[in-house]
Design a protein around this motif. Structure first.
Motif, PDB file in Angstrom:
ATOM      1  N   ASP A  54       0.829  -1.203   0.000  1.00  0.00           N
ATOM      2  CA  ASP A  54       0.000   0.000   0.000  1.00  0.00           C
ATOM      3  C   ASP A  54       0.869   1.261   0.000  1.00  0.00           C
ATOM      4  O   ASP A  54       1.823   1.364   0.780  1.00  0.00           O
ATOM      5  CB  ASP A  54      -0.890  -0.009   1.243  1.00  0.00           C
ATOM      6  CG  ASP A  54      -2.015   1.012   1.150  1.00  0.00           C
ATOM      7  OD1 ASP A  54      -2.924   0.940   1.991  1.00  0.00           O
ATOM      8  OD2 ASP A  54      -1.961   1.882   0.255  1.00  0.00           O
ATOM      9  N   ASN A  55       0.509   2.196  -0.863  1.00  0.00           N
ATOM     10  CA  ASN A  55       1.315   3.413  -0.985  1.00  0.00           C
ATOM     11  C   ASN A  55       1.181   4.330   0.224  1.00  0.00           C
ATOM     12  O   ASN A  55       2.022   5.218   0.421  1.00  0.00           O
ATOM     13  CB  ASN A  55       0.924   4.178  -2.242  1.00  0.00           C
ATOM     14  CG  ASN A  55       1.368   3.466  -3.506  1.00  0.00           C
ATOM     15  OD1 ASN A  55       2.223   2.585  -3.459  1.00  0.00           O
ATOM     16  ND2 ASN A  55       0.789   3.832  -4.621  1.00  0.00           N
ATOM     17  N   LEU A  56       0.147   4.167   1.013  1.00  0.00           N
ATOM     18  CA  LEU A  56      -0.026   4.971   2.220  1.00  0.00           C
ATOM     19  C   LEU A  56       0.420   4.145   3.427  1.00  0.00           C
ATOM     20  O   LEU A  56      -0.155   3.109   3.723  1.00  0.00           O
ATOM     21  CB  LEU A  56      -1.481   5.403   2.370  1.00  0.00           C
ATOM     22  CG  LEU A  56      -1.751   6.384   3.509  1.00  0.00           C
ATOM     23  CD1 LEU A  56      -1.034   7.715   3.275  1.00  0.00           C
ATOM     24  CD2 LEU A  56      -3.250   6.616   3.676  1.00  0.00           C
ATOM     25  N   VAL A  57       1.449   4.638   4.090  1.00  0.00           N
ATOM     26  CA  VAL A  57       2.033   3.911   5.213  1.00  0.00           C
ATOM     27  C   VAL A  57       1.708   4.651   6.498  1.00  0.00           C
ATOM     28  O   VAL A  57       1.902   5.866   6.584  1.00  0.00           O
ATOM     29  CB  VAL A  57       3.562   3.816   5.053  1.00  0.00           C
ATOM     30  CG1 VAL A  57       4.170   3.075   6.226  1.00  0.00           C
ATOM     31  CG2 VAL A  57       3.921   3.151   3.747  1.00  0.00           C
ATOM     32  N   ASN A  68       4.916   7.808  -3.726  1.00  0.00           N
ATOM     33  CA  ASN A  68       4.475   8.111  -5.083  1.00  0.00           C
ATOM     34  C   ASN A  68       5.611   7.767  -6.029  1.00  0.00           C
ATOM     35  O   ASN A  68       6.597   8.505  -6.144  1.00  0.00           O
ATOM     36  CB  ASN A  68       4.089   9.595  -5.195  1.00  0.00           C
ATOM     37  CG  ASN A  68       3.443   9.918  -6.526  1.00  0.00           C
ATOM     38  OD1 ASN A  68       3.896   9.454  -7.569  1.00  0.00           O
ATOM     39  ND2 ASN A  68       2.381  10.697  -6.506  1.00  0.00           N
ATOM     40  N   LYS A  69       5.454   6.651  -6.721  1.00  0.00           N
ATOM     41  CA  LYS A  69       6.555   6.158  -7.563  1.00  0.00           C
ATOM     42  C   LYS A  69       6.807   7.080  -8.752  1.00  0.00           C
ATOM     43  O   LYS A  69       7.958   7.334  -9.120  1.00  0.00           O
ATOM     44  CB  LYS A  69       6.238   4.738  -8.052  1.00  0.00           C
ATOM     45  CG  LYS A  69       7.390   4.072  -8.766  1.00  0.00           C
ATOM     46  CD  LYS A  69       7.087   2.621  -9.056  1.00  0.00           C
ATOM     47  CE  LYS A  69       8.306   1.947  -9.692  1.00  0.00           C
ATOM     48  NZ  LYS A  69       8.055   0.503  -9.939  1.00  0.00           N
ATOM     49  N   SER A  70       5.742   7.588  -9.361  1.00  0.00           N
ATOM     50  CA  SER A  70       5.917   8.418 -10.561  1.00  0.00           C
ATOM     51  C   SER A  70       6.603   9.738 -10.228  1.00  0.00           C
ATOM     52  O   SER A  70       7.359  10.273 -11.040  1.00  0.00           O
ATOM     53  CB  SER A  70       4.563   8.676 -11.223  1.00  0.00           C
ATOM     54  OG  SER A  70       3.712   9.398 -10.341  1.00  0.00           O
ATOM     55  N   GLN A  71       6.364  10.256  -9.034  1.00  0.00           N
ATOM     56  CA  GLN A  71       6.994  11.504  -8.618  1.00  0.00           C
ATOM     57  C   GLN A  71       8.228  11.262  -7.761  1.00  0.00           C
ATOM     58  O   GLN A  71       8.838  12.235  -7.298  1.00  0.00           O
ATOM     59  CB  GLN A  71       5.985  12.381  -7.859  1.00  0.00           C
ATOM     60  CG  GLN A  71       4.801  12.822  -8.719  1.00  0.00           C
ATOM     61  CD  GLN A  71       3.884  13.788  -7.993  1.00  0.00           C
ATOM     62  OE1 GLN A  71       4.175  14.243  -6.902  1.00  0.00           O
ATOM     63  NE2 GLN A  71       2.759  14.105  -8.627  1.00  0.00           N
ATOM     64  N   THR A  72       8.575  10.033  -7.549  1.00  0.00           N
ATOM     65  CA  THR A  72       9.702   9.618  -6.682  1.00  0.00           C
ATOM     66  C   THR A  72       9.690  10.423  -5.391  1.00  0.00           C
ATOM     67  O   THR A  72      10.684  11.050  -4.991  1.00  0.00           O
ATOM     68  CB  THR A  72      11.067   9.751  -7.391  1.00  0.00           C
ATOM     69  OG1 THR A  72      11.296  11.122  -7.757  1.00  0.00           O
ATOM     70  CG2 THR A  72      11.121   8.867  -8.618  1.00  0.00           C
TER      71      THR A  72
END
Lengths: 113, 113
Positions: A54-57, A68-72
């Motif tokens: 999950d991207n929210l930790v 946010n992988k696209s915005q690193t």
């Protein structure tokens, strides 16, 4: 080159308002990302980490961070700031070449009553 | 809980003295680190060790040496202390689990006069 950037030296927030402390990174491979907090004259304390999933930790003391992988980016957030959140915050990423962590320069968070 | 302890919280030494800073961890971690922290400069790695008797230079090893004779103990040595070594010194440890989350001691504030 692998690096971590915390673009703000200091962030000022009024108590009760939401807060964001920014972190961007550049690493090869999958990033393992960390946030630590340091209170005056103390060592660093672990807040949270992103490994996968999950991207929210969610972490300690009501903090959370969004990967946010696209915005690193891996920004630290809290919905409602407390004066006791005032401290120095460090973002770090695992160095994919070895077992070290690469550290950001730190952001001083000041919460005003 | 992981516990990392440092031999002193505050230390005052004179120029030219030999100074020993000791760090002990109780979680059987393979990796141990010494950092120094100065205002505006973030965390800078002095030395690290990934096994007993093994050590590698970090970013600022000049003027320092280290010793790791036992897995749980990592010592930082200032052979001849100088005033520019006045700083906060932080010890950390981590396991070789692929994540490499670091656990910190409380820090030693060293003043060299």
């Amino acid at each position: 080159a692998q690096s971590v950037a915390q673009p703000e030296d200091q962030v000022n927030v009024a108590e009760g308002n939401p807060l964001t402390v920014k972190c961007t990174y550049s690493v090869s491979g999958n990033p393992y990302l960390f946030w630590y907090v340091q209170y005056p004259n103390r060592g660093l304390q672990f807040l949270l980490k992103y490994i996968t999933g999950d991207n929210l930790v969610k972490g300690s003391y009501g903090f959370e961070a969004e990967f946010n992988k696209s915005q690193t980016s891996f920004h630290l957030k809290k919905p409602s700031a407390l004066v006791s959140d005032s401290a120095l915050y460090f973002c770090a990423v695992r160095d994919g070449r070895n077992y070290q962590l690469i550290w950001g320069a730190g952001t001083k968070l000041i919460i005003k009553p | 809980d992981v516990k990392v302890t440092q031999s002193s919280r505050y230390l005052v030494k004179r120029t030219g003295e030999k100074v020993f800073l000791e760090c002990v961890q109780d979680m059987d971690h393979e990796n141990m680190f010494w950092y120094r922290q100065d205002p505006g400069l973030g965390l800078r790695l002095i030395y690290f060790s990934y096994d007993v008797k093994m050590k590698e230079k970090g970013d600022i090893p000049e003027g320092y040496s280290v010793s790791r004779e036992k897995k749980e103990r990592f010592s930082l040595i200032l052979e001849s202390a100088s005033t520019n070594q006045t700083s906060m010194y932080l010890c950390a440890s981590s396991s070789s689990d692929g994540i490499y989350e670091q656990y910190f001691g409380p820090g030693t504030r060293l003043t060299v006069t």
